[in-house]
Design a protein around this motif. Structure first.
Motif, PDB file in Angstrom:
ATOM      1  N   ALA A 196       0.844  -1.194   0.000  1.00  8.70           N
ATOM      2  CA  ALA A 196       0.000   0.000   0.000  1.00  8.70           C
ATOM      3  C   ALA A 196       0.879   1.244   0.000  1.00  8.70           C
ATOM      4  CB  ALA A 196      -0.914  -0.001   1.218  1.00  8.70           C
ATOM      5  N   TRP A 197       0.469   2.224  -0.767  1.00  8.68           N
ATOM      6  CA  TRP A 197       1.096   3.541  -0.800  1.00  8.68           C
ATOM      7  C   TRP A 197       0.064   4.546  -0.321  1.00  8.68           C
ATOM      8  CZ3 TRP A 197       2.071  -0.417  -3.949  1.00  8.68           C
ATOM      9  CH2 TRP A 197       3.391  -0.674  -4.345  1.00  8.68           C
ATOM     10  N   ARG A 198       0.448   5.410   0.608  1.00  7.10           N
ATOM     11  CA  ARG A 198      -0.530   6.360   1.141  1.00  7.10           C
ATOM     12  C   ARG A 198       0.047   7.759   1.108  1.00  7.10           C
ATOM     13  NH1 ARG A 198       1.501   4.317   6.226  1.00  7.10           N
ATOM     14  NH2 ARG A 198       2.390   6.022   7.464  1.00  7.10           N
ATOM     15  N   THR A 199      -0.843   8.727   1.039  1.00  5.81           N
ATOM     16  CA  THR A 199      -0.449  10.126   1.115  1.00  5.81           C
ATOM     17  C   THR A 199      -1.628  10.943   1.618  1.00  5.81           C
ATOM     18  OG1 THR A 199       0.605  11.950  -0.107  1.00  5.81           O
ATOM     19  CG2 THR A 199      -1.142  10.744  -1.248  1.00  5.81           C
ATOM     20  N   LEU A 200      -1.337  12.122   2.112  1.00  3.39           N
ATOM     21  CA  LEU A 200      -2.355  13.096   2.508  1.00  3.39           C
ATOM     22  C   LEU A 200      -2.118  14.364   1.700  1.00  3.39           C
ATOM     23  CD1 LEU A 200      -2.282  12.572   6.372  1.00  3.39           C
ATOM     24  CD2 LEU A 200      -4.257  12.148   4.908  1.00  3.39           C
ATOM     25  N   ILE A 201      -3.158  14.838   1.037  1.00  2.69           N
ATOM     26  CA  ILE A 201      -3.049  16.032   0.202  1.00  2.69           C
ATOM     27  C   ILE A 201      -3.981  17.103   0.768  1.00  2.69           C
ATOM     28  CG2 ILE A 201      -3.228  16.953  -2.136  1.00  2.69           C
ATOM     29  CD1 ILE A 201      -3.200  14.077  -3.175  1.00  2.69           C
ATOM     30  N   PRO A 202      -3.474  18.303   1.086  1.00  6.19           N
ATOM     31  CA  PRO A 202      -4.382  19.380   1.482  1.00  6.19           C
ATOM     32  C   PRO A 202      -5.402  19.628   0.368  1.00  6.19           C
ATOM     33  CG  PRO A 202      -2.104  19.980   1.944  1.00  6.19           C
ATOM     34  CD  PRO A 202      -2.056  18.720   1.136  1.00  6.19           C
ATOM     35  N   ARG A 203      -6.671  19.601   0.701  1.00  6.70           N
ATOM     36  CA  ARG A 203      -7.680  19.711  -0.360  1.00  6.70           C
ATOM     37  C   ARG A 203      -7.626  21.072  -1.047  1.00  6.70           C
ATOM     38  NH1 ARG A 203     -13.356  18.385   0.942  1.00  6.70           N
ATOM     39  NH2 ARG A 203     -13.524  17.853  -1.265  1.00  6.70           N
ATOM     40  N   ASP A 204      -7.158  22.084  -0.339  1.00  5.51           N
ATOM     41  CA  ASP A 204      -7.021  23.407  -0.966  1.00  5.51           C
ATOM     42  C   ASP A 204      -5.957  23.397  -2.052  1.00  5.51           C
ATOM     43  OD1 ASP A 204      -8.975  24.389   0.638  1.00  5.51           O
ATOM     44  OD2 ASP A 204      -7.632  25.386   2.056  1.00  5.51           O
ATOM     45  N   ALA A 205      -5.036  22.410  -1.996  1.00  7.08           N
ATOM     46  CA  ALA A 205      -3.974  22.343  -2.999  1.00  7.08           C
ATOM     47  C   ALA A 205      -4.418  21.615  -4.262  1.00  7.08           C
ATOM     48  CB  ALA A 205      -2.750  21.635  -2.402  1.00  7.08           C
ATOM     49  N   ARG A 224      -5.260  -6.095 -10.594  1.00  5.05           N
ATOM     50  CA  ARG A 224      -4.290  -6.327  -9.518  1.00  5.05           C
ATOM     51  C   ARG A 224      -3.984  -5.076  -8.696  1.00  5.05           C
ATOM     52  NH1 ARG A 224      -2.954  -9.707 -13.622  1.00  5.05           N
ATOM     53  NH2 ARG A 224      -1.742  -8.123 -14.698  1.00  5.05           N
ATOM     54  N   LEU A 225      -4.889  -4.107  -8.727  1.00  6.54           N
ATOM     55  CA  LEU A 225      -4.736  -2.935  -7.860  1.00  6.54           C
ATOM     56  C   LEU A 225      -6.076  -2.236  -7.686  1.00  6.54           C
ATOM     57  CD1 LEU A 225      -4.881  -0.031  -9.579  1.00  6.54           C
ATOM     58  CD2 LEU A 225      -2.629  -0.751 -10.312  1.00  6.54           C
ATOM     59  N   HIS A 226      -6.141  -1.389  -6.672  1.00  6.45           N
ATOM     60  CA  HIS A 226      -7.263  -0.461  -6.551  1.00  6.45           C
ATOM     61  C   HIS A 226      -6.788   0.765  -5.774  1.00  6.45           C
ATOM     62  CE1 HIS A 226      -7.915  -1.870  -2.407  1.00  6.45           C
ATOM     63  NE2 HIS A 226      -8.794  -0.890  -2.256  1.00  6.45           N
ATOM     64  N   VAL A 227      -7.557   1.826  -5.860  1.00  9.29           N
ATOM     65  CA  VAL A 227      -7.210   3.105  -5.246  1.00  9.29           C
ATOM     66  C   VAL A 227      -8.411   3.581  -4.440  1.00  9.29           C
ATOM     67  CG1 VAL A 227      -6.427   5.480  -5.659  1.00  9.29           C
ATOM     68  CG2 VAL A 227      -5.730   3.636  -7.229  1.00  9.29           C
ATOM     69  N   VAL A 228      -8.146   4.167  -3.278  1.00  8.25           N
ATOM     70  CA  VAL A 228      -9.198   4.707  -2.424  1.00  8.25           C
ATOM     71  C   VAL A 228      -8.839   6.143  -2.065  1.00  8.25           C
ATOM     72  CG1 VAL A 228     -10.515   4.440  -0.284  1.00  8.25           C
ATOM     73  CG2 VAL A 228      -9.600   2.423  -1.430  1.00  8.25           C
ATOM     74  N   ALA A 229      -9.833   7.032  -2.103  1.00 14.61           N
ATOM     75  CA  ALA A 229      -9.624   8.430  -1.699  1.00 14.61           C
ATOM     76  C   ALA A 229     -10.844   8.908  -0.915  1.00 14.61           C
ATOM     77  CB  ALA A 229      -9.397   9.323  -2.913  1.00 14.61           C
ATOM     78  N   TYR A 230     -10.589   9.635   0.165  1.00 14.05           N
ATOM     79  CA  TYR A 230     -11.686  10.241   0.924  1.00 14.05           C
ATOM     80  C   TYR A 230     -11.118  11.353   1.805  1.00 14.05           C
ATOM     81  CZ  TYR A 230      -9.879   6.745   4.232  1.00 14.05           C
ATOM     82  OH  TYR A 230      -9.065   5.957   5.016  1.00 14.05           O
ATOM     83  N   LEU A 238      -7.166  15.272   1.933  1.00 14.46           N
ATOM     84  CA  LEU A 238      -7.645  14.126   1.170  1.00 14.46           C
ATOM     85  C   LEU A 238      -6.688  12.967   1.415  1.00 14.46           C
ATOM     86  CD1 LEU A 238      -9.801  13.221  -0.964  1.00 14.46           C
ATOM     87  CD2 LEU A 238      -8.004  13.576  -2.672  1.00 14.46           C
ATOM     88  N   ASN A 239      -7.218  11.874   1.935  1.00 17.94           N
ATOM     89  CA  ASN A 239      -6.437  10.658   2.146  1.00 17.94           C
ATOM     90  C   ASN A 239      -6.495   9.831   0.871  1.00 17.94           C
ATOM     91  OD1 ASN A 239      -5.089   8.761   4.147  1.00 17.94           O
ATOM     92  ND2 ASN A 239      -6.734   7.460   3.378  1.00 17.94           N
ATOM     93  N   LEU A 240      -5.345   9.498   0.319  1.00 18.22           N
ATOM     94  CA  LEU A 240      -5.265   8.756  -0.937  1.00 18.22           C
ATOM     95  C   LEU A 240      -4.383   7.534  -0.725  1.00 18.22           C
ATOM     96  CD1 LEU A 240      -5.878   8.660  -4.014  1.00 18.22           C
ATOM     97  CD2 LEU A 240      -3.825  10.070  -4.354  1.00 18.22           C
ATOM     98  N   VAL A 241      -4.900   6.354  -1.077  1.00 12.38           N
ATOM     99  CA  VAL A 241      -4.185   5.103  -0.880  1.00 12.38           C
ATOM    100  C   VAL A 241      -4.245   4.285  -2.162  1.00 12.38           C
ATOM    101  CG1 VAL A 241      -3.935   3.036   0.536  1.00 12.38           C
ATOM    102  CG2 VAL A 241      -4.893   5.109   1.541  1.00 12.38           C
ATOM    103  N   VAL A 242      -3.102   3.787  -2.592  1.00 17.41           N
ATOM    104  CA  VAL A 242      -3.003   2.871  -3.727  1.00 17.41           C
ATOM    105  C   VAL A 242      -2.585   1.516  -3.176  1.00 17.41           C
ATOM    106  CG1 VAL A 242      -1.861   2.356  -5.910  1.00 17.41           C
ATOM    107  CG2 VAL A 242      -2.327   4.741  -5.279  1.00 17.41           C
ATOM    108  N   LEU A 243      -3.371   0.482  -3.458  1.00 13.08           N
ATOM    109  CA  LEU A 243      -3.067  -0.874  -2.998  1.00 13.08           C
ATOM    110  C   LEU A 243      -2.872  -1.755  -4.221  1.00 13.08           C
ATOM    111  CD1 LEU A 243      -5.689   0.253  -1.017  1.00 13.08           C
ATOM    112  CD2 LEU A 243      -4.584  -1.509   0.359  1.00 13.08           C
TER     113      LEU A 243
END
Length: 409
Positions: A196-205, A224-230, A238-243
């Motif tokens: 899993a790869w995760r990041t947090l992006i300021p939504r204003d950015a 063989r992958l999926h992505v989740v954002a919320y 914004l929490n963004l995760v690539v699995l």
């Protein structure tokens, strides 16, 4: 009438599970002593989702206002194809789910959930937090038949011992104490071949169109992958995760227990090379990423896997699971709620209380572990299975996405 705190519980681990256990003990009339290896609590991790089964526990503990202050409450779950913008299925959340299940669906930063539990534990005045103290081993104390001694080690001093009636092991997936319940033959957590790869992006950015479009829980399904954002933290991040299954060659050498390894944006770009433009643009807005290797264990097969004598397992130490149902933290909260229920019973023998806890929890957590594994195969499907999945979502999306079996407890 004031509660008489006359019994003492030892708790190994000061994460979400450990603090939830401490609060549960306090509410049942027990003092709790929590032993946490870290020298200080910090803002670690990223986002997590809490279904109604989890937020209902927080409501019952009087923490609804605290949750409202830090969480984001998404209005929907939307599932898309990773290769384009096609919507495969959508389900309303918000008021509809809260009315149906008696509690809301929430998304929040892991540190915010930890913080509200910590504040509740500290407010109770009946827990002692031992930071920088690692729990090593538990054994009968020898002082009385009703006590258990926990050997501890501080980073700055020699080992010490603490006594209590029982021990809750909540020290995570790589638990040192787990085998005191499961036995010496219990192996290490199982590598799944998924990362899993995760990041947090300021939504204003984010560019305005992306900021508005991804206001709920969004899922992209690919081969063989999926992505989740919320959004988390009241919508500020914004929490963004690539699995994904497998690891790019440039990222080989990840240590199994390293859940916070730095990852180059190029790794994610390589994984999403065949994704749609919108998804690639969203991932490209992240300046940095963290990576970790996913581990789990086989589903819990009986109550003997959760408790033995005066020791019980809770959370990831008991039943680590893949994140495809977003239930890791939720199961720890459910565990703690059940712990509170059995400890509040008019039963003198804590061993019987913990045996009941295990009896009441093992089937539930084993089912969620098994379903999470199944969900990973569905999410990452290829060929005919992927076509069938997409067709089913387009035809029955709302019914398939509504996890009534899970959220209704």
């Amino acid at each position: 009438m004031a509660v008489a705190y006359s019994r003492e519980m030892l708790i190994a681990g000061g994460g979400i599970g450990g603090l939830a256990a401490a609060l549960a003990c306090n509410r049942a009339g027990w003092r709790a002593r929590v032993f946490e290896r870290a020298e200080a609590f910090g803002e670690v991790g990223a986002g997590l989702q809490l279904g109604p089964n989890a937020t209902r526990v927080l409501q019952d503990w009087g923490l609804s206002d605290a949750l409202q202050a830090v969480a984001f409450f998404p209005d929907s779950i939307t599932v898309r194809s990773a290769t384009g913008r096609r919507v495969l299925g959508r389900m309303p959340l918000g008021r509809e789910v809260a009315a149906r299940y008696g509690a809301p669906y929430a998304a929040l930063h892991r540190a915010d959930l930890h913080g509200l539990l910590l504040a509740a534990v500290e407010a109770s005045g009946e827990s002692v937090l031992h930071l920088g103290t690692e729990a090593l081993d538990a054994a009968p104390s020898g002082a009385t038949p009703e006590s258990l001694a926990l050997a501890c080690r501080r980073a700055s001093s020699d080992a010490g011992r603490s006594e209590g009636e029982a021990l809750i092991v909540a020290d995570g997936v790589w638990s040192r104490l787990r085998r005191q319940v499961t036995g010496a033959g219990d192996g290490e957590p199982l590598p799944t071949g998924q990362f899993a790869w995760r990041t947090l992006i300021p939504r204003d950015a984010l560019p305005a169109p992306l900021r508005c479009e991804y206001a709920g829980v969004n899922v992209w399904l690919g081969a063989r992958l999926h992505v989740v954002a919320y959004p988390v933290r009241r919508g500020e991040l914004l929490n963004l995760v690539v699995l994904a299954e497998g690891l790019p060659a440039s990222a080989r050498g990840t240590a199994p227990q390293d859940w916070n390894a730095q990852a180059a944006p190029a790794e994610v770009a390589q994984l999403l090379a065949h994704a749609g433009t919108g998804l690639r643009d969203l991932a490209g807005a992240a300046p940095h990423w963290r990576r970790w290797m996913l581990h789990d264990r086989d589903p819990v097969a009986g109550p003997q896997a959760l408790a033995r004598e005066r020791i019980a397992l809770l959370g990831d130490a008991a039943h680590p699971m893949l994140p495809y149902l977003a239930q890791g933290a939720a199961m720890a909260l459910e565990d703690a709620a059940e712990l509170q229920r059995v400890l509040a019973m008019d039963i003198d023998d804590v061993r019987l209380c913990l045996a009941r806890y295990a009896l009441h929890r093992w089937q539930r957590v084993g089912q969620v572990q098994a379903r999470a594994r199944r969900q990973s195969r569905i999410f990452h499907a290829t060929g005919p299975l992927a076509w069938g999945r997409d067709a089913a979502l387009m035809l029955l999306g709302r019914r398939l996405l509504d996890q009534g079996w899970l959220w209704r407890t």
